[in-house]
Design a protein around this motif. Structure first.
Motif, mmCIF file in Angstrom:
data_model
loop_
_atom_site.group_PDB
_atom_site.id
_atom_site.type_symbol
_atom_site.label_atom_id
_atom_site.label_comp_id
_atom_site.label_asym_id
_atom_site.label_seq_id
_atom_site.Cartn_x
_atom_site.Cartn_y
_atom_site.Cartn_z
ATOM 1 N N HIS A 149 0.845 -1.194 0.000
ATOM 2 C CA HIS A 149 0.000 0.000 0.000
ATOM 3 C C HIS A 149 0.876 1.239 0.000
ATOM 4 O O HIS A 149 1.999 1.220 0.504
ATOM 5 C CB HIS A 149 -0.946 0.009 1.202
ATOM 6 C CG HIS A 149 -0.246 -0.063 2.532
ATOM 7 N ND1 HIS A 149 0.357 1.021 3.121
ATOM 8 C CD2 HIS A 149 -0.027 -1.118 3.369
ATOM 9 C CE1 HIS A 149 0.893 0.637 4.283
ATOM 10 N NE2 HIS A 149 0.685 -0.651 4.447
ATOM 11 N N PRO A 151 1.556 5.189 1.333
ATOM 12 C CA PRO A 151 1.377 5.686 2.700
ATOM 13 C C PRO A 151 -0.099 5.967 2.978
ATOM 14 O O PRO A 151 -0.842 6.346 2.075
ATOM 15 C CB PRO A 151 2.179 6.993 2.700
ATOM 16 C CG PRO A 151 3.140 6.876 1.573
ATOM 17 C CD PRO A 151 2.501 5.994 0.549
ATOM 18 N N ARG A 152 -0.479 5.772 4.205
ATOM 19 C CA ARG A 152 -1.854 6.042 4.615
ATOM 20 C C ARG A 152 -2.232 7.472 4.224
ATOM 21 O O ARG A 152 -1.470 8.403 4.434
ATOM 22 C CB ARG A 152 -1.934 5.912 6.135
ATOM 23 C CG ARG A 152 -3.313 6.081 6.663
ATOM 24 C CD ARG A 152 -3.282 6.758 7.996
ATOM 25 N NE ARG A 152 -4.568 6.595 8.658
ATOM 26 C CZ ARG A 152 -4.732 5.939 9.782
ATOM 27 N NH1 ARG A 152 -3.701 5.393 10.375
ATOM 28 N NH2 ARG A 152 -5.918 5.834 10.316
ATOM 29 N N HIS A 153 -3.408 7.614 3.654
ATOM 30 C CA HIS A 153 -3.863 8.943 3.231
ATOM 31 C C HIS A 153 -5.384 8.989 3.257
ATOM 32 O O HIS A 153 -6.039 8.008 3.587
ATOM 33 C CB HIS A 153 -3.295 9.282 1.859
ATOM 34 C CG HIS A 153 -3.735 8.354 0.751
ATOM 35 N ND1 HIS A 153 -3.312 7.041 0.657
ATOM 36 C CD2 HIS A 153 -4.573 8.546 -0.294
ATOM 37 C CE1 HIS A 153 -3.857 6.481 -0.405
ATOM 38 N NE2 HIS A 153 -4.640 7.362 -0.993
ATOM 39 N N ILE A 154 -5.909 10.142 2.906
ATOM 40 C CA ILE A 154 -7.370 10.318 2.881
ATOM 41 C C ILE A 154 -7.854 10.061 1.459
ATOM 42 O O ILE A 154 -7.314 10.635 0.509
ATOM 43 C CB ILE A 154 -7.747 11.745 3.333
ATOM 44 C CG1 ILE A 154 -7.307 11.940 4.788
ATOM 45 C CG2 ILE A 154 -9.248 11.979 3.197
ATOM 46 C CD1 ILE A 154 -7.500 13.352 5.314
ATOM 47 N N TYR A 155 -8.817 9.190 1.312
ATOM 48 C CA TYR A 155 -9.316 8.889 -0.038
ATOM 49 C C TYR A 155 -10.793 8.519 0.007
ATOM 50 O O TYR A 155 -11.378 8.329 1.083
ATOM 51 C CB TYR A 155 -8.481 7.780 -0.688
ATOM 52 C CG TYR A 155 -8.450 6.459 0.062
ATOM 53 C CD1 TYR A 155 -7.476 6.202 1.017
ATOM 54 C CD2 TYR A 155 -9.404 5.469 -0.208
ATOM 55 C CE1 TYR A 155 -7.446 4.987 1.697
ATOM 56 C CE2 TYR A 155 -9.376 4.253 0.461
ATOM 57 C CZ TYR A 155 -8.400 4.016 1.416
ATOM 58 O OH TYR A 155 -8.377 2.824 2.090
ATOM 59 N N GLN A 175 -15.690 8.697 2.541
ATOM 60 C CA GLN A 175 -14.283 9.076 2.657
ATOM 61 C C GLN A 175 -13.665 8.412 3.881
ATOM 62 O O GLN A 175 -14.333 8.252 4.903
ATOM 63 C CB GLN A 175 -14.214 10.591 2.791
ATOM 64 C CG GLN A 175 -12.826 11.152 2.712
ATOM 65 C CD GLN A 175 -12.874 12.652 2.388
ATOM 66 O OE1 GLN A 175 -12.930 13.080 1.244
ATOM 67 N NE2 GLN A 175 -12.855 13.439 3.428
ATOM 68 N N THR A 177 -9.646 7.895 6.159
ATOM 69 C CA THR A 177 -8.189 7.981 6.246
ATOM 70 C C THR A 177 -7.715 6.599 6.658
ATOM 71 O O THR A 177 -8.037 6.110 7.742
ATOM 72 C CB THR A 177 -7.690 9.072 7.221
ATOM 73 O OG1 THR A 177 -6.296 8.821 7.500
ATOM 74 C CG2 THR A 177 -8.454 9.098 8.531
ATOM 75 N N GLU A 179 -5.048 2.927 5.153
ATOM 76 C CA GLU A 179 -4.206 2.372 4.099
ATOM 77 C C GLU A 179 -5.106 1.903 2.955
ATOM 78 O O GLU A 179 -6.273 1.595 3.173
ATOM 79 C CB GLU A 179 -3.402 1.188 4.654
ATOM 80 C CG GLU A 179 -2.363 1.636 5.672
ATOM 81 C CD GLU A 179 -1.735 0.488 6.451
ATOM 82 O OE1 GLU A 179 -0.728 0.742 7.131
ATOM 83 O OE2 GLU A 179 -2.269 -0.633 6.392
ATOM 84 N N ASP A 198 -6.270 4.130 -6.617
ATOM 85 C CA ASP A 198 -4.977 4.127 -5.932
ATOM 86 C C ASP A 198 -4.045 5.119 -6.619
ATOM 87 O O ASP A 198 -3.466 4.832 -7.663
ATOM 88 C CB ASP A 198 -4.413 2.693 -5.980
ATOM 89 C CG ASP A 198 -3.298 2.486 -4.982
ATOM 90 O OD1 ASP A 198 -3.195 3.279 -4.016
ATOM 91 O OD2 ASP A 198 -2.526 1.527 -5.160
ATOM 92 N N ASP A 199 -3.909 6.276 -6.015
ATOM 93 C CA ASP A 199 -3.228 7.428 -6.614
ATOM 94 C C ASP A 199 -1.745 7.146 -6.900
ATOM 95 O O ASP A 199 -0.954 6.963 -5.972
ATOM 96 C CB ASP A 199 -3.371 8.601 -5.627
ATOM 97 C CG ASP A 199 -2.768 9.894 -6.147
ATOM 98 O OD1 ASP A 199 -2.165 9.857 -7.242
ATOM 99 O OD2 ASP A 199 -2.914 10.916 -5.454
ATOM 100 N N ILE A 202 1.400 9.115 -5.257
ATOM 101 C CA ILE A 202 1.951 8.885 -3.915
ATOM 102 C C ILE A 202 2.380 7.430 -3.733
ATOM 103 O O ILE A 202 2.531 6.943 -2.616
ATOM 104 C CB ILE A 202 0.936 9.267 -2.803
ATOM 105 C CG1 ILE A 202 -0.384 8.518 -2.977
ATOM 106 C CG2 ILE A 202 0.703 10.762 -2.754
ATOM 107 C CD1 ILE A 202 -1.240 8.532 -1.743
#
Ligand SMILES: [Zn+2]
Ligand SMILES: [Zn+2]
Length: 481
Positions: A149, A151-155, A175, A177, A179, A198-199, A202
């Motif tokens: 994965h 890094p943990r982020h907001i998606y 939405q 926050t 992994e 999955d951006d 990043i």
């Protein structure tokens, strides 16, 4: 013989009455299972629909031990369980029961190295458990393209199948926050309910990765969520809704838990305003109210600010933990309007018995007691003494005392208060530095009014019988007990 609709109603009533037994399997994880497992348990228990048990030693589970459950919830990632337990778990699901797989459990028993708590590498590999891959519908791989994965982020999580009972009514997306797992190997038979993009900027794959799915295994139902890295991720309304509904579906094949994506709030619960000020106190006083969060909505506002406006539309119960003498006429009228409104309640605690000692309506009619700051009308001033050892006994059958045992605690005592002969005494002590009555219900006939003398500091605030007493008093004052 009863008709079919009557049987259906009867069956619904039985389902309502009997919580679904589920077992959380935990005790080992490269995630923080010591906090996530109690959180999952709380989420499930809070619905009132589950009887939740937890094991931290899954290696001892047998078919017999599992027989009473409807679903197993895996918050586990660690060593294999051994042939007996593994056969028992696979047989349990195959036979038509439920399995719920949460986040870290999605790569247990695969071809990954076992990681210790906090993702520490252990160098230990274990043989793959092939049936686990079949049950959970997916597994992680160390081969290219490697599972992992960014890094943990907001998606945004998109619900790609909104026809399924688990996702029906939840809307198009939510939405989080968390992994975002990628490059998992999946079985063709999984039914994907939700994905997220999955951006690549990043470290993501640029693909839509599956995050929530179901699997049919034998006659059983598996709900798999890759969400839920930690308690914060598990507090996301989207995680909660899908996890709870997914667990109910896995356990019972149907979903009755409300489809909502909002933070929890006890709707319809009494609205309580705690009034402080004029007297210092320990913060443990507030911790006590945090324990009541499921039963009431509690705000705090120091005096005299609350009395600057009409309190009636915003609150059901006032809890006083303050000391104050003077209010303006308008503030006094606002307080009085609240107290005189039928259906409202007042719980006066401890040093608030010294509120408004020159306002006879207040102490004679409303509180039914008064702390004499100085001698008055031939009566001596009241006295106090800290850290007294108290035996406190219930002396009434009032609902406020439900579940309140005889208490043994250390607290501040008051003596030589004026106590109205019309009060219904709830609790008494034989401590000679105290008046006998230490809690009572006032005879006041409009609002419901309770006074509890106990509660000076943490020794009372943290004492479960005291908490029970205060909780009961508030709920009774709100008219819900
Ligand atoms: Zn994680
Ligand atoms: Zn005190």
């Amino acid at each position: 013989m009863p008709s079919a609709p009557i049987l259906a109603i009867f069956a619904a009533a039985v389902l309502q009455a009997a919580p679904i037994p589920v077992l959380i399997i935990s005790g080992q994880n490269n995630h923080d299972w010591r906090t996530t497992t109690p959180h999952l348990r709380h989420l499930l228990a809070n619905t009132g629909k589950f009887d939740v048990r937890v094991t931290e030693e899954p290696g001892s589970l047998t078919p017999n031990a599992l027989a009473k459950y409807q679903a197993l919830i895996l918050d586990y990632n660690g060593p294999r369980w051994g042939p007996t337990t593994e056969r028992a778990v696979a047989g349990f699901v195959e036979s038509g029961k439920g399995l719920v797989v949460v986040h870290g459990a999605s790569y247990a028993f695969g071809d990954m190295e076992i990681l210790a708590d906090k993702h520490v590498r252990t160098g230990v590999h274990q043989p793959i458990w092939p049936q686990y891959r079949q049950m959970t519908g997916a597994w992680w791989s160390d081969q290219d393209p490697k599972s992992g994965h960014a890094p943990r982020h907001i998606y945004q999580v998109r619900l790609t199948n909104r026809e399924h009972p688990i996702t029906a009514g939840l809307g198009p997306s939510f939405q989080v926050t968390d992994e975002l797992y990628h490059n998992l190997r999946t079985n063709p038979n999984i039914q994907v309910l939700a994905t997220a993009h999955d951006d690549p900027s990043i470290g993501g794959t640029g693909h839509d990765e599956p995050l929530i799915w179901t699997v049919a295994y034998g006659k059983g139902r598996v709900f798999h969520t890759a969400l839920g890295h930690d308690v914060a991720a598990m507090m996301e309304p989207g995680f909660i809704a899908t996890f709870l509904r997914g667990t109910e579906w896995a356990a019972s094949a149907s979903v009755t838990i409300q489809a909502k994506l909002e933070p929890e709030s006890p709707k319809g619960a009494p609205r309580v305003l705690v009034v402080t000020g004029g007297h210092d106190h320990e913060t443990t006083f507030y911790s006590m109210f945090e324990r009541f969060a499921a039963d009431m909505r509690v705000n705090v506002n120091p005096h005299p600010i609350p009395y600057n406006r009409d309190l009636r539309k915003d609150y059901d119960v006032l809890v006083l933990y303050d000391t104050i003498q003077n209010l303006t006429d308008q503030q006094r009228a606002n307080l009085r309007n609240f107290i005189e409104t039928p259906g409202k309640g007042l719980v006066a605690l401890h040093h608030s018995i010294a509120d408004f000692v020159d306002w006879p309506w207040w102490y004679e009619e409303v509180i039914g007691g008064r702390y004499l700051l100085k001698p008055d009308g031939g009566q001596p001033a009241s006295t106090y003494k800290h850290d007294e050892e108290l035996r406190v006994l219930p002396v009434s059958k009032h609902p406020i005392l439900k579940g309140v045992p005889p208490m043994h605690l250390w607290d501040e005592t008051y003596k030589s208060m004026w106590i109205s002969p019309k009060v219904e005494v709830l609790l008494r002590t034989d401590n000679p530095t105290s008046d006998g009555p230490v809690a009572w219900v006032s005879p006041y006939d409009k609002a419901r009014v309770v006074f509890i003398q106990l509660g000076h500091d943490h020794t009372a605030h943290q004492y479960p019988p005291y908490q029970q007493l205060v909780r009961n008093a508030i709920l009774w004052a709100a008219g819900t007990k």
